[in-house]
Design an enzyme around this catalytic site. Structure first.
Site, PDB file in Angstrom:
ATOM      1  N   CYS A  87       0.835  -1.200   0.000  1.00 43.50           N
ATOM      2  CA  CYS A  87       0.000   0.000   0.000  1.00 43.50           C
ATOM      3  C   CYS A  87       0.877   1.261   0.000  1.00 43.50           C
ATOM      4  CB  CYS A  87      -0.981  -0.044   1.161  1.00 43.50           C
ATOM      5  SG  CYS A  87      -2.367   1.116   0.989  1.00 43.50           S
TER       6      CYS A  87
ATOM      7  N   HIS B 239      -3.438  -5.674   1.082  1.00 45.99           N
ATOM      8  CA  HIS B 239      -2.724  -5.923   2.342  1.00 45.99           C
ATOM      9  C   HIS B 239      -2.646  -7.405   2.703  1.00 45.99           C
ATOM     10  CE1 HIS B 239      -2.385  -1.729   3.903  1.00 45.99           C
ATOM     11  NE2 HIS B 239      -3.365  -1.530   3.035  1.00 45.99           N
TER      12      HIS B 239
ATOM     13  N   GLU C  74      -0.752  -8.678   4.909  1.00 42.19           N
ATOM     14  CA  GLU C  74      -0.537  -8.808   6.353  1.00 42.19           C
ATOM     15  C   GLU C  74      -1.845  -8.807   7.132  1.00 42.19           C
ATOM     16  OE1 GLU C  74      -0.792  -4.328   5.963  1.00 42.19           O
ATOM     17  OE2 GLU C  74      -0.433  -6.092   4.708  1.00 42.19           O
TER      18      GLU C  74
END
Length: 225
Positions: free
Chosen positions: A87, A195, A197
């Site tokens: 990002c 994302h 994560e």
């Protein structure tokens, strides 16, 4: 040997703690790196996480790209250190000249917060070997300036040389060629807007698909030792 993966924190970073958790769950040691650091503390790879570093002033990632820690990251990344930008981290890597293209305001000028399916296009990078080409991974995305743009000749190069890593299946932000993530010529540096994560545990994410990026990096590190 336990791989050491650094995660950078800038003023305005939001997702460093999540990235560190992903690193640990994948089996590596997470090392905190501050924006003013010049010493990368012996890390084997670096994650540049998401957020709104320096408030996105000037352009998203423009100020962060000049931070002391990024000067060290640029040097090591050009020597082959696996580097992942997520990002705002992707924006920073483009501003630092490590990846081509630019991320601009989304189509319709709206901030989007959605779970999205990405197609894995290139599974030969340091961050994608745990996947098969054509796999669909389900990960969150949350950004206002994630529309990938580049000159026609750059797009042709990225497509022709296999540097497109992920494509949107729903392309909600208007990125050229549905591009969600790219790599450099060596496959060691990867940037993507969604994302991974946030997709490492079923309790908190839409899937565990994102963990594969971090496991891939550990495999890339151990393969070179």
């Amino acid at each position: 040997m336990t791989a050491k993966i650094g995660v950078i924190t800038f003023p305005g970073t939001l997702d460093d703690v999540d990235a560190q958790r992903a690193v640990r769950l994948a089996g590596a040691e997470a090392v905190s790196l501050w924006h003013a650091d010049t010493d990368l503390k012996g890390v084997d790879a670096v994650v540049v996480p998401g957020g709104f570093s320096y408030g996105d002033y000037l352009r998203s990632g423009a100020i962060s790209a000049l931070a002391p820690v990024m000067q060290s990251v640029v040097d090591r990344a050009r020597q082959g250190m696996p580097t992942l930008g997520i990002c705002n981290g992707f924006q920073i890597l483009t501003e630092a000249g490590l990846l081509e293209g630019a991320l601009t305001r989304n189509k319709g000028l709206h901030f989007h917060c959605v779970d999205t399916h990405l197609e894995v296009v290139n599974n030969n990078t340091a961050w994608t070997t745990e996947f098969e080409a054509g796999d669909k991974i389900f990960v969150p995305a949350k950004h206002g300036e994630g529309r990938f743009q580049a000159a026609p000749e750059t797009i042709d190069k990225l497509e022709g040389e296999g540097q497109v890593v992920f494509r949107y299946t729903d392309n909600f932000n208007g990125s050229l060629n549905d591009i969600a993530g790219i790599t450099n010529e060596t496959g060691r540096i990867v940037g993507l807007m969604p994302h991974p994560e946030h997709a490492i545990e079923t309790l908190t994410g839409p899937s565990t698909d994102g963990l594969g990026l971090f496991v891939s990096a550990i495999n890339a590190i151990t393969a070179t030792v």
